[in-house]
Design an enzyme around this catalytic site. Structure first.
Site, PDB file in Angstrom:
ATOM      1  CB  SER A   1      -0.968  -0.040   1.190  1.00  0.00           C
ATOM      2  OG  SER A   1      -2.002   0.895   1.040  1.00  0.00           O
TER       3      SER A   1
ATOM      4  CG  HIS B   1      -5.464  -1.395  -1.238  1.00  0.00           C
ATOM      5  ND1 HIS B   1      -4.980  -2.570  -0.712  1.00  0.00           N
ATOM      6  CD2 HIS B   1      -4.874  -0.386  -0.535  1.00  0.00           C
ATOM      7  CE1 HIS B   1      -4.138  -2.285   0.284  1.00  0.00           C
ATOM      8  NE2 HIS B   1      -4.058  -0.974   0.397  1.00  0.00           N
TER       9      HIS B   1
END
Length: 243
Positions: A134, A170
């Site tokens: 991330s 994501h």
């Protein structure tokens, strides 16, 4: 022991739910450690939770994961002050640097404040394998999409730029991610780049993306670029399943 050439494994994964601990090292992170080519001793892996404010629980979770995986683990924290005397010496002494998620905007600000941004480039050039999830994926790129500023995603454009692409994380699990990443590339706010579903990652050797990988069935990586008509064009990449 440095990798053969500058190496980054940028992911939307790398840790999986544990049976005896909250998290265990996932196949993506295990592969990043394998790429360091360590033999005859435990690999030195340094964990950074800067993007989560150096959350003490995350750091404890890392040491649990590290022990189970057989790593020689350490961490670098910047709040409320650096926990090591010489940040440069500590990071350059690692085989792998693993960066956790959270606020990529906060991470980049803190790294610049403490000179970690420059040290990361030096470590990368020296063959320390860089990996992360991330925020710990976006940071190596020129920019990406982030919830650092609130629930409505915004662009971040001041990444370290070790590789000359943008990064979408994501991609399959947060509904704003895919359309915004494509719009920002179409509008030339971000350059063309690579996106990863949860559980997927992209491997760079130098500044070239050489392989897409996944630790989860069905997860993939994508190349997104601006097409001739000014719209974004997404290409799903062949993705190798890690076990």
């Amino acid at each position: 022991m440095p990798a053969d050439e500058p190496t980054i494994l940028a992911t939307s994964g790398g840790a999986v739910s544990g049976s005896r601990t909250k998290w265990e090292v996932g196949p993506l992170t295990s592969y990043a450690v394998e790429l360091a080519g360590v033999t005859g001793r435990a690999p030195r892996v340094c964990f950074l939770a800067t993007a989560s404010g150096d959350n003490p629980q995350l750091i404890r979770d890392f040491y649990d994961m590290s022990q189970l995986a057989g790593f020689h683990g350490s961490h670098l924290q910047l709040f409320t002050m650096p926990n090591v005397e010489d940040v440069r010496e500590h990071l350059l002494g690692q085989d792998v640097i693993w960066v956790w998620g959270g606020s990529v905007a906060g991470l980049l600000a803190m790294w610049q404040l403490h000179g970690v941004d420059a040290v990361m480039r030096e470590a990368w050039e020296a063959g320390v394998v860089l990996t992360g999830v991330s925020a710990g994926s976006i940071c190596w790129h020129l920019g990406g999409t982030t919830d650092s500023f609130g629930p409505d995603l915004r662009p971040v454009t001041n990444g370290l730029g070790l590789v000359p692409y943008s990064n979408g994380v994501h991609y399959d699990s947060e509904e704003q991610r895919r359309p915004l990443f494509q719009k920002l590339i179409a509008d030339e706010v971000l350059p063309a780049g690579y996106a990863t579903d949860d559980g997927a990652g992209v491997l760079y050797r130098g500044t070239t993306m050489v392989e897409a990988l996944t630790e989860r069935d069905g997860a993939a990586a994508y190349w997104v670029e601006r097409g001739p008509d000014g719209t974004a064009v997404e290409t799903r990449l062949d993705t190798r399943r890690l076990r």
